[in-house]
Design a protein around this motif. Structure first.
Motif, short mmCIF file in Angstrom:
data_model
loop_
_atom_site.label_atom_id
_atom_site.label_comp_id
_atom_site.label_asym_id
_atom_site.label_seq_id
_atom_site.Cartn_x
_atom_site.Cartn_y
_atom_site.Cartn_z
N LYS A 130 1.01 -1.35 -0.15
CA LYS A 130 -0.09 -0.12 -0.02
C LYS A 130 0.83 1.23 -0.10
O LYS A 130 0.42 2.33 -0.90
CB LYS A 130 -0.99 0.14 1.08
CG LYS A 130 -2.00 -1.11 1.19
CD LYS A 130 -3.03 -0.79 0.11
CE LYS A 130 -4.22 -1.88 0.26
NZ LYS A 130 -5.22 -1.73 -0.83
N LEU A 131 1.85 1.12 0.65
CA LEU A 131 2.93 2.54 0.85
C LEU A 131 3.58 2.75 -0.47
O LEU A 131 3.64 3.85 -0.83
CB LEU A 131 3.60 2.24 2.18
CG LEU A 131 3.07 2.49 3.54
CD1 LEU A 131 3.94 1.98 4.64
CD2 LEU A 131 2.47 4.01 3.87
N CYS A 132 4.08 1.64 -0.96
CA CYS A 132 4.76 1.89 -1.89
C CYS A 132 3.90 2.01 -3.42
O CYS A 132 4.42 2.94 -4.23
CB CYS A 132 5.82 0.57 -2.26
SG CYS A 132 6.91 0.36 -1.03
N TRP A 133 3.01 1.30 -3.48
CA TRP A 133 2.04 1.49 -4.73
C TRP A 133 1.10 2.98 -4.73
O TRP A 133 1.27 3.65 -5.72
CB TRP A 133 1.18 0.55 -4.80
CG TRP A 133 0.30 0.43 -6.14
CD1 TRP A 133 -1.00 0.78 -6.34
CD2 TRP A 133 0.82 -0.19 -7.35
NE1 TRP A 133 -1.39 0.69 -7.62
CE2 TRP A 133 -0.23 0.01 -8.30
CE3 TRP A 133 2.20 -0.90 -7.73
CZ2 TRP A 133 -0.11 -0.44 -9.68
CZ3 TRP A 133 2.17 -1.20 -9.14
CH2 TRP A 133 1.41 -0.80 -10.11
N ASN A 134 0.62 3.13 -3.71
CA ASN A 134 -0.37 4.24 -3.71
C ASN A 134 0.45 5.45 -3.03
O ASN A 134 0.38 6.58 -3.90
CB ASN A 134 -1.49 4.17 -2.60
CG ASN A 134 -2.39 2.94 -3.03
OD1 ASN A 134 -2.49 2.67 -4.20
ND2 ASN A 134 -3.31 2.81 -2.09
N TYR A 135 1.12 5.32 -1.91
CA TYR A 135 1.66 6.74 -1.24
C TYR A 135 3.04 6.98 -2.20
O TYR A 135 3.51 8.14 -2.26
CB TYR A 135 2.11 6.47 0.21
CG TYR A 135 2.56 7.70 0.91
CD1 TYR A 135 1.97 9.01 0.95
CD2 TYR A 135 3.53 7.54 1.59
CE1 TYR A 135 2.53 9.83 1.67
CE2 TYR A 135 4.15 8.54 2.39
CZ TYR A 135 3.31 10.17 2.13
OH TYR A 135 3.92 10.99 2.95
N GLY A 136 3.67 5.72 -2.51
CA GLY A 136 5.11 5.87 -3.02
C GLY A 136 4.82 5.94 -4.67
O GLY A 136 6.08 5.68 -5.41
N ARG A 137 3.83 6.30 -5.15
CA ARG A 137 3.50 6.38 -6.44
C ARG A 137 4.04 5.26 -7.36
O ARG A 137 5.02 5.44 -8.44
CB ARG A 137 4.30 7.89 -7.13
CG ARG A 137 3.75 8.98 -6.48
CD ARG A 137 4.39 10.08 -6.79
NE ARG A 137 4.30 11.17 -5.87
CZ ARG A 137 4.79 12.55 -6.03
NH1 ARG A 137 5.69 12.61 -7.23
NH2 ARG A 137 4.65 13.35 -5.47
N LYS A 138 3.70 4.11 -7.16
CA LYS A 138 4.06 2.91 -7.80
C LYS A 138 5.74 2.63 -7.76
O LYS A 138 6.45 2.27 -8.82
CB LYS A 138 3.38 2.91 -9.36
CG LYS A 138 2.02 2.92 -9.56
CD LYS A 138 1.71 3.00 -10.96
CE LYS A 138 0.06 3.15 -10.88
NZ LYS A 138 -0.10 3.25 -12.42
N ARG A 139 6.09 2.81 -6.71
CA ARG A 139 7.61 2.70 -6.28
C ARG A 139 8.44 3.79 -6.75
O ARG A 139 9.80 3.83 -6.82
CB ARG A 139 8.23 1.26 -6.60
CG ARG A 139 7.47 0.01 -6.03
CD ARG A 139 8.22 -1.12 -6.21
NE ARG A 139 7.49 -2.49 -5.85
CZ ARG A 139 7.88 -3.65 -5.88
NH1 ARG A 139 9.23 -3.89 -6.47
NH2 ARG A 139 7.26 -4.60 -5.20
#
Length: 564
Positions: A130-139
């Motif tokens: 969740k953090l990498c995909w949503n908050y982290g803009r797909k890593r």
């Protein structure tokens, strides 16, 4: 909106009590969440706020609800700040100078003390995704690796490696591949490789013995990067391009694991170049600034009087540390939150903490009749005229990505209004033009019969230092004509027809715009003032959008055209 799944055993265990379905449904709005489903011991919860990534896990949600129910806000003594540096026990992470323009930032910590169970491992993987995909803009801005901390030897090095000479066995593989081969042969390499493929060297994380931990932002190693049920020490490393976002995500993971019973051991990250928080940072790190809220102003916004004691209790229920001087509350955001940009953000927390049912609805005292504004009526006339000319109206989002609004349009981005804390790279800018939306539609419509005539009337925003808030928002008209013979004369004739029926004399003068072919367009004028641009779309822009057919377009400020 984000959705999470967690076992009721995990959520209620961290909450400290079991709730019935009705109790949970009534409590979840305190975290701006709602229960989507509850079956087989698994809770499916939808979060109605994309600004709270700390709630995208069972641990974070339980923390918010526990404090709201009267529990004490947890303290995290492992967190450093600009004024306090925690003991890092000799654990260091050294960042290579070569990463400055590739993936410049890395943060890390160790979690120690208990064997990881299956439920917690699933929770950890979900939080990571969740953090990498949503908050982290797909890593792209945040990628996270959770590794077997028992075997990691410090100092850890985050280095820029030769992609053809460096190899390791990636997760889910049983043979070594070079970094470049991973981008071609590993599923994660194919998916996330484009983030680093254009650089001469690739990010590579190794421990003191030279063993590979991971290849951010693509894949962990099969040896040190494969966490198993029963592991008692976890090494969590995050890398990316936005240091504040990394520090927030790092704090979220550390606090979640701390709440789950782990001891968090800080790591000192040493950079060879300047960062927004210095060259040496002991992480997790608290960087958020306090925000002042005037209680009288908050009461005006919320529509009822709020006593200082009630306000103190409400903020405490939301897990916020506040100091009061008179009616001014200085609120320091927790280390795991970075969503306080304005005093109104604190007012919202105050409202939730007071309880939504404490605010009584009030009927309006004045009777009013709604009607369209003059600009709204003018916009309707323009729509009718363009439909009569064979154009089809389109409607697009007002937020967009840097890639669509700037890079693909051949612009430098000097006039764009950026979102301070975007949750996705798709919505990181307020659009500065309606043309990208039209081009996106044209790119997806190559199979439709030509010619294509499309338009949009909508709001755009540009930087303008003369305005009070530093930007100007106005209604824009953009239209696009696509056909094998499409050219300047087509859209100019349609503009002339529209101007005739609107009783507006719109002129054109030569001007250069990187979005249009030089000499095949110009600036639109009304009463001697520039109101827009017209011309044939530049081939570089068409290529960037994948459009094969010639296009001509115009865009103008309807509010300036409205002036009689």
């Amino acid at each position: 909106m984000p959705k999470i799944e967690c076992s009721e055993r995990t959520l209620f265990g961290l909450l400290g009590r079991k709730l019935e379905r009705k109790e949970l449904e009534e409590l979840l709005p305190a975290a701006k969440a709602e229960l989507d489903d509850w079956a087989g011991g698994v809770l499916k919860i939808e979060l109605n706020d994309t600004n709270r990534p700390d709630l995208w896990s069972g641990a974070g949600l339980a923390r918010q609800l526990r404090v709201y129910l009267g529990g004490k806000a947890p303290e995290y003594p492992f967190v450093s700040s600009a004024s306090v540096s925690r003991d890092f026990g000799g654990r260091t992470l050294l960042v290579d100078e070569g990463l400055r323009r590739i993936r410049p930032y890395s943060v890390a910590f160790l979690a120690d003390g208990r064997p990881i169970g299956e439920d917690l491992l699933k929770e950890l993987i979900q939080s990571q995704e969740k953090l990498c995909w949503n908050y982290g803009r797909k890593r792209s801005s945040i990628a996270m690796g959770v590794m077997r901390g028992e075997q990691v030897k410090f100092p850890v090095r985050f280095q820029a490696a030769d992609p053809d000479k460096t190899s390791f066995v990636p997760l889910d593989f049983d043979r070594p591949l070079t970094l470049r081969q991973i981008l071609k042969e590993h599923p994660k390499g194919v998916e996330f490789g484009p983030l680093i493929a254009g650089f001469p060297r690739f990010p590579h994380l190794v421990d003191a013995e030279g063993r590979t931990l991971s290849m951010p932002p693509v894949i962990n190693s099969a040896h040190l990067g494969s966490v198993k049920v029963g592991d008692t020490r976890l090494f969590v490393e995050l890398s990316g391009t936005d240091l504040d976002s990394l520090l927030t995500a790092c704090a979220i993971m550390a606090c979640d694991l701390s709440d789950a019973g782990y001891a968090i051991l800080p790591v000192k990250v040493i950079y060879p170049y300047d960062t927004p928080h210095g060259r040496e940072i002991v992480t997790p790190f608290h960087f958020q600034k306090p925000v002042d809220m005037d209680l009288a102003g908050a009461a005006r916004l919320l529509g009822r009087a709020i006593k200082t004691q009630e306000a103190e209790g409400a903020l405490r229920r939301m897990g916020l540390a506040a100091k009061r001087k008179g009616e001014i509350f200085t609120v320091t955001p927790p280390v795991y939150r970075n969503d306080f940009l304005h005093p109104v953000d604190v007012v919202e927390e105050l409202m939730i903490g007071c309880g939504m049912d404490s605010f009584q609805p009030v009927w309006p005292e004045d009777f009013t009749v709604g009607r369209l504004t003059e600009s709204g009526l003018f916009g309707r006339r323009v729509r009718d005229l363009l439909v009569g000319l064979g154009y089809q109206e389109m409607i697009y989002n007002y937020l967009g990505s840097w890639r669509d609004l700037v890079e693909r349009m051949n612009l430098d981005g000097g006039q764009v209004v950026e979102i301070a804390n975007p949750m996705s790279e798709s919505y990181e800018l307020v659009r500065n033009s309606a043309l990208p939306g039209l081009l996106a539609s044209e790119a997806a419509s190559s199979n439709a019969a030509y010619p294509h005539r499309i338009f949009e009337i909508g709001k755009v925003a540009v930087v303008d230092e003369r305005e009070n808030y530093g930007s100007r928002t106005f209604s824009s008209l953009a239209l696009l004509y696509a056909d094998r013979e499409a050219g300047y004369n087509h859209v100019r004739s349609h503009l002339s027809s529209m101007g005739y029926y609107l009783s507006r004399d719109i002129g054109v003068r030569e001007a250069q715009d990187p979005r249009f072919i030089a000499g095949r367009g110009g600036e639109l004028l009304y009463k001697g003032r520039a109101i827009g641009i017209i011309g044939e779309i530049h081939p570089a822009v068409l290529d960037a959008w994948g459009i094969q057919m010639p296009c001509a377009a115009l865009e103008l400020d309807l509010e300036k055209l409205l002036e009689a």
